[in-house]
Scaffold this motif. Sequence first.
Motif, PDB file in Angstrom:
ATOM      1  N   ALA A   1       0.677  -1.200   0.102  1.00 33.57           N
ATOM      2  CA  ALA A   1       0.005  -0.159  -0.061  1.00 33.57           C
ATOM      3  C   ALA A   1       0.731   1.235   0.122  1.00 33.57           C
ATOM      4  CB  ALA A   1      -0.989  -0.125   1.263  1.00 33.57           C
ATOM      5  N   ILE A   2       1.974   1.272   0.956  1.00 28.51           N
ATOM      6  CA  ILE A   2       2.918   2.278   0.735  1.00 28.51           C
ATOM      7  C   ILE A   2       3.407   2.616  -0.474  1.00 28.51           C
ATOM      8  CG2 ILE A   2       4.980   3.481   1.876  1.00 28.51           C
ATOM      9  CD1 ILE A   2       3.935   2.085   4.754  1.00 28.51           C
TER      10      ILE A   2
ATOM     11  N   VAL B   1       0.875   4.133  -2.885  1.00 31.94           N
ATOM     12  CA  VAL B   1       0.722   5.516  -2.862  1.00 31.94           C
ATOM     13  C   VAL B   1       1.840   6.349  -3.227  1.00 31.94           C
ATOM     14  CG1 VAL B   1       0.607   7.316  -0.962  1.00 31.94           C
ATOM     15  CG2 VAL B   1      -0.907   5.220  -0.639  1.00 31.94           C
TER      16      VAL B   1
ATOM     17  N   LEU C   1       1.699   6.538  -7.085  1.00 31.87           N
ATOM     18  CA  LEU C   1       0.387   7.499  -7.564  1.00 31.87           C
ATOM     19  C   LEU C   1       1.241   8.907  -7.534  1.00 31.87           C
ATOM     20  CD1 LEU C   1      -2.728   5.966  -6.285  1.00 31.87           C
ATOM     21  CD2 LEU C   1      -2.001   6.008  -8.518  1.00 31.87           C
ATOM     22  N   VAL C   2       1.616   9.187  -6.495  1.00 31.46           N
ATOM     23  CA  VAL C   2       2.187  10.443  -6.097  1.00 31.46           C
ATOM     24  C   VAL C   2       3.384  10.614  -7.230  1.00 31.46           C
ATOM     25  CG1 VAL C   2       3.845  11.795  -4.572  1.00 31.46           C
ATOM     26  CG2 VAL C   2       1.906  10.589  -3.651  1.00 31.46           C
TER      27      VAL C   2
END
Length: 62
Positions: free
Chosen positions: A21-22, A25, A28-29
């Motif tokens: 998950a990290i 993210v 995506l950033v």
Amino acid sequence: MGLLSSIELPHWLMIAGIILAIVGVFGLVITGNKHAKSDAPGLLPEISPPSQLDSSPHKDNE
């Protein structure tokens, strides 16, 4: 190393899920920043307001 060897499978799966998950993210950033920098104003189609063909009232009762 006793603590790591005592962790059972469900806990390893939770740790792996958190790490994924990290990483997602962060991906995506980074991807969002690339798209934001590459968007130029001329690349998107311009939307024009609808034209008014005839604004006078119709004369049906002559």
